[in-house]
Design an enzyme around this catalytic site. Structure first.
Site, PDB file in Angstrom:
ATOM      1  CD  GLU A  37     -46.089 -11.340  85.602  1.00 49.27           C
ATOM      2  OE1 GLU A  37     -44.936 -10.927  85.921  1.00 49.27           O
ATOM      3  OE2 GLU A  37     -46.450 -11.834  84.329  1.00 49.27           O
ATOM      4  CB  CYS A 192     -32.789  -9.860  73.468  1.00 44.96           C
ATOM      5  SG  CYS A 192     -31.474  -8.571  73.979  1.00 44.96           S
ATOM      6  CB  CYS A 199     -28.438 -10.157  67.026  1.00 42.83           C
ATOM      7  SG  CYS A 199     -27.883 -10.197  68.374  1.00 42.83           S
ATOM      8  CB  CYS A 202     -33.494  -8.896  67.340  1.00 40.34           C
ATOM      9  SG  CYS A 202     -34.147  -7.392  68.313  1.00 40.34           S
ATOM     10  CB  CYS A 208     -29.540  -3.235  68.836  1.00 40.83           C
ATOM     11  SG  CYS A 208     -28.806  -4.009  70.058  1.00 40.83           S
TER      12      CYS A 208
END
Length: 357
Positions: A37, A192, A199, A202, A208
């Site tokens: 991370e 995205c 799209c 998605c 959306c």
């Protein structure tokens, strides 16, 4: 769409398409997820993977990292950039030894106190490694939320960030938090995307706002074009066979604690320094100049090279000045522009790259 269906669509998509074979997803521990991370802050997964593998190979656990020197950590970080991340890891491991008996803490309030860890990173570490219920809000997640809810804002807007935190807190599921968080990050990274999102693939596209309006390019709003200041450095590349003179940068600006070529603001200062060292400046040559972009400035670098006939011509070797051996390199941190110059010499093509005066 209810929060349940939102999260379930993400989890279902993750099980089918999400990334499950990244190096830090195998035999997960708090330690390995923490390292990944921190490395992934402002850096792509593809670029991080080889650095993570090498880092974990050398430092498989907190104990081995605690026994290391900062130079060892910076050596493995060389080229990854944003070196404060490496320094924060080194600082954190000392805190972990002193306060938590050498074990990475599993309490949010303890994790977030470690250097270089904010709310989202702490949540990612605990949710991805232990499946604890903590939401995350990295750049990918912000972009998804802004597009899905049709929020007219930039990703960096601090006022909107509070709103986004409330939204992500409400839609993050108590169970399967790890899958949801990883799914959101994967969706942002692969579907995205910032430019030309896919799209049609998605799972959220039916509700959306950006997709309904066919206006994904309006969400998020674009930041004002940043004007980067320009700075010029002259690098003095002193060479003896396969050895190169490097100095440890102790100034708290760029490349702090990394080893660099002697650097100056102009040619005159560079030549004066060489004369002070009693090095014949009549033998120096210019290499091809190049630029290096930071997050806050553009650095233009003009290297000049001088090849010594005897290594004793420069003999002030100590902890801050070393002869770096290209055949048998020392374990020290080196910034990317220095590595870039070394690559020229490694390929033994530098003679064709030098412009004679």
């Amino acid at each position: 769409m209810t929060t349940y269906f939102f999260s379930q669509l993400i989890i279902n998509w993750y099980h089918k398409y999400g990334r499950k074979d990244l190096p830090w997803q195998k035999n997960k521990t708090l330690y390995t997820v923490w390292i990944s991370e921190i490395m992934l802050q402002q850096t792509t997964v593809k670029y991080v993977i080889p650095y993570f593998k090498r880092f974990i190979l050398h430092f498989p656990n907190i104990r081995s990292l605690d026994k290391s020197k900062l130079d060892d950590v910076l050596y493995l970080w060389s080229g990854l950039g944003y070196y404060n991340r490496a320094k924060n890891i080194y600082k954190s491991v000392k805190i972990i030894r002193e306060k938590y008996n050498g074990k990475f803490p599993d309490q949010f309030l303890n994790v977030i106190k470690l250097p270089g860890i904010g709310r989202s990173t702490a949540g990612a570490i605990l949710s991805l490694s232990l499946n604890f219920f903590y939401p995350i809000l990295d750049g990918n997640v912000k972009r998804i939320l802004i597009r899905y809810y049709g929020i007219m804002s930039t990703v960096q807007d601090k006022k909107i960030e509070k709103k986004l935190w409330k939204i992500i807190e409400s839609i993050t599921p108590i169970y399967n938090t790890a899958q949801f968080n990883q799914g959101m990050m994967d969706l942002g990274a692969s579907i995205c995307t910032r430019i030309n999102p896919k799209c049609q693939y998605c799972p959220l596209n039916k509700k959306c706002i950006a997709q309904i309006q066919k206006a994904w390019d309006k969400y998020p709003l674009k930041n004002k074009k940043k004007i980067y200041p320009n700075k010029l450095f002259w690098f003095v590349v002193i060479k003896y066979k396969y050895n190169f003179w490097l100095q440890k940068n102790t100034q708290k600006n760029i490349w702090n604690n990394l080893f660099c070529f002697p650097q100056f603001n102009n040619e005159k200062k560079a030549l004066n320094w060489l004369q002070e060292k009693k090095i014949n400046i009549n033998t120096y040559q210019k290499m091809i100049s190049f630029s290096h972009k930071f997050s806050h400035l553009i650095l233009h670098i003009q290297p000049i090279i001088i090849e010594l006939t005897h290594i004793s011509q420069l003999h002030e070797e100590n902890q801050k000045n070393i002869w770096y051996n290209l055949k048998n390199p020392q374990h020290i941190g080196i910034p990317k522009p220095v590595q870039r110059i070394f690559e020229i010499f490694k390929k033994d093509i530098f003679k064709t790259r030098i412009i004679k005066l």
